[in-house]
Design an enzyme around this catalytic site. Structure first.
Site, PDB file in Angstrom:
ATOM      1  N   GLY A  13      -0.601  -6.531   3.176  1.00 45.47           N
ATOM      2  CA  GLY A  13      -0.883  -5.791   1.952  1.00 45.47           C
ATOM      3  C   GLY A  13      -0.107  -4.494   1.903  1.00 45.47           C
ATOM      4  CB  SER A  14      -0.595  -1.517  -0.174  1.00 48.76           C
ATOM      5  OG  SER A  14      -1.834  -0.963   0.228  1.00 48.76           O
ATOM      6  CB  THR A  15       2.564   1.129   3.306  1.00 55.56           C
ATOM      7  OG1 THR A  15       3.609   0.162   3.523  1.00 55.56           O
ATOM      8  CG2 THR A  15       2.686   2.212   4.358  1.00 55.56           C
ATOM      9  CB  CYS A  32       6.067  -7.359   1.300  1.00 56.53           C
ATOM     10  SG  CYS A  32       5.804  -8.851   2.268  1.00 56.53           S
ATOM     11  CD  GLU A  70       5.982  -2.974  -1.739  1.00 57.40           C
ATOM     12  OE1 GLU A  70       6.319  -4.074  -1.267  1.00 57.40           O
ATOM     13  OE2 GLU A  70       4.990  -2.331  -1.322  1.00 57.40           O
ATOM     14  CE  LYS A  89     -11.736  -8.492   0.737  1.00 51.89           C
ATOM     15  NZ  LYS A  89     -10.831  -8.406  -0.428  1.00 51.89           N
ATOM     16  N   GLY A 121      -2.824  -0.249   4.909  1.00 53.05           N
ATOM     17  CA  GLY A 121      -2.553  -0.361   6.333  1.00 53.05           C
ATOM     18  C   GLY A 121      -2.839   0.930   7.079  1.00 53.05           C
ATOM     19  CD  GLU A 135       4.307  -8.970   5.589  1.00 48.41           C
ATOM     20  OE1 GLU A 135       4.809  -8.035   4.922  1.00 48.41           O
ATOM     21  OE2 GLU A 135       3.989 -10.062   5.109  1.00 48.41           O
TER      22      GLU A 135
END
Length: 483
Positions: free
Chosen positions: A233-235, A289, A386, A180, A238, A255
């Protein structure tokens, strides 16, 4: 590749097709705002079809039944085909992502190398054997087996390379895959899928579903027949994947975000450190990141270092990545542009000084000047959160222990760097910073054997090396009575 309304950008069981809904959305050039083509907007029904295809391919061992030397050869052939199309792929990467073309060429080459590295693992994946208990009545051994159906969710900041970083180990491990891509950067990932097809990977082993993360990504996370998700991607996303994975206890590799600290001691070589620090934050417009976005410099060299960093950053050539002279391109989208500019404004409002940059560059596209914020308060948002843009927040320090505490005073722990001519202090800081990768007198170099991943809210697991391959495998113990 087809573009326009109803673009055939879904690959399911070896067939390129439109989305079930017929929906589509544009891919936008961040340097111009122009449309590059239409991408199919997949939904849960498309995901379900792709998962069924991947499950059937796995259960029927369409990939694993191919002798391992041939599987390795296919991965090497993918690498060769990527290199043969490198110029076209690099230009396409620039048009979707905005990165400078020199960087795009490097990422395409890196993607090819991922298939060579992990292709070399095929045939070398072994378990262990040993005695069980006392005597010789039992024999035990372990098997390494693929985890099954793996969903690979790729971000937009290095789309082609990061797709390769996930797909190569998944195939080497023997998994079947649903890939994806990010909605902002789908087109080059589709080119990668066509290369994989042409190299001889059987139908159903690789499926591609384009679409919104909130739709396609969520459907993959919720699907009971997906065994593994690898996500970059973003926390925040996640965290949602962790919640969704509880349904069938999916294996997760995450990650996620970072706010990487850079500590510069007063014995550092400023001529060497300054350009490395600028490269560590401004590369890919700060959209990485592991970018070194927090700078802690010892007070004795703070002013000299800041003058050098600001001078180098101010002279970076910002422009369309297709121009060979460009050193920094645009950020990915209007949304990201607005986000970064809001952070710059908040940093100034909270007391940081603009050493250079801080403004829009040009009248079109999503260009932001390389921005250095000096004397940022330690608790400012630009220091804590971030930004994912070309913004460096810098602070002086007197006591090294204080700098280390500040470096670790973050919910992130992806990477960090230290600059010093003292070998002892370099290793002291490297051990003290709680992060997955620490650079000494440099920023960014990695290799495929060096695992990459984070501590704390920067994620779970590692990509690269034996650890990255093992993330796509299960370990089975077998114990036999001998008499």
């Amino acid at each position: 590749m087809a573009t326009g309304a109803g673009a055939e950008t879904l690959l399911i069981d070896g067939i390129w097709r439109n989305a079930h809904s017929g929906g589509h959305f544009p891919s936008i050039d961040p340097a111009t705002g122009d449309s590059l083509g239409e991408v199919a907007a997949g939904d849960a029904s498309d995901v379900d079809a792709a998962v069924r295809s991947a499950r059937a391919a796995f259960d029927e061992r369409r990939w694993l039944s191919i002798p391992y030397p041939q599987r390795a050869k296919i991965l090497f052939d993918i690498a060769d085909r990527i290199e043969a199309a490198a110029d076209e792929l690099a230009v396409a990467e620039v048009r979707e992502n905005g990165m400078p073309v020199a960087m795009a060429r490097a990422t395409i080459a890196n993607g090819a190398q991922a298939f060579r590295y992990f292709g070399g693992w095929i045939g070398k994946i072994h378990g262990q054997t040993g005695e069980i208990g006392a005597g010789d009545a039992f024999h035990g051994f372990t098997l390494k087996e693929p985890v099954g159906v793996a969903a690979l969710i790729v971000p937009w900041n290095g789309p082609f390379m990061l797709a390769c970083h996930k797909l190569a180990p998944a195939l080497a491990a023997g998994c079947t895959v649903i890939l994806k891509p990010a909605e902002d950067t789908s087109l080059n990932t589709i080119r990668l899928a066509r290369i994989v097809e042409a190299a001889g990977v059987p139908a159903g082993v690789l499926n591609v579903i384009t679409g919104l993360g909130s739709v396609v990504g969520q459907a993959l996370a919720d699907h009971p027949d997906v065994d593994k998700i690898s996500f970059t991607g973003s926390t925040a996303t996640g965290r949602r994947l962790i919640e969704a994975s509880a349904g069938n206890f999916k294996r997760l590799s995450l990650e996620l975000g970072g706010k990487s600290p850079v500590i510069v001691l007063d014995d550092a070589d400023i001529d060497m450190a300054a350009p490395a620090i600028v490269g560590g934050i401004m590369s890919n417009s700060g959209q990485a990141c592991h970018s070194g976005s927090r700078l802690y410099a010892q007070r004795g060299i703070y002013d000299r270092l800041m003058a050098a960093v600001a001078d180098i950053a101010s002279k970076l050539v910002v422009g369309n990545g297709l121009d060979e002279a460009t050193q920094m391109g645009p950020v990915i989208s209007q949304v990201q542009f607005d986000r970064v500019m809001t952070y710059i404004d908040s940093g100034v409002a909270e007391g940081a000084e603009v050493a250079t940059g801080g403004r829009r560059r040009g009248g079109s596209g999503f260009f932001i000047e390389p921005t250095i914020l000096s004397h940022a308060p330690a608790d400012a948002r630009v220091v804590r959160e971030e930004i994912f843009g070309p913004v460096l927040s810098a602070m002086p320090f007197d006591d090294l222990d204080w700098a280390i505490r500040q470096a670790n005073a973050s919910r992130y722990g992806l990477a960090g760097a230290v600059y010093t001519t003292s070998l002892s202090k370099a290793h002291q800081v490297a051990r003290a910073i709680r992060a997955g990768t620490i650079w000494i007198n440099t920023h960014r170099p990695t290799d495929f054997w060096t695992p990459f991943g984070g501590y704390k809210e920067s994620g779970w697991g590692r990509e690269g090396g034996a650890e990255g391959l093992d993330a796509f495998m299960e370990t089975k113990s077998v114990i036999a009575r001998l008499h």
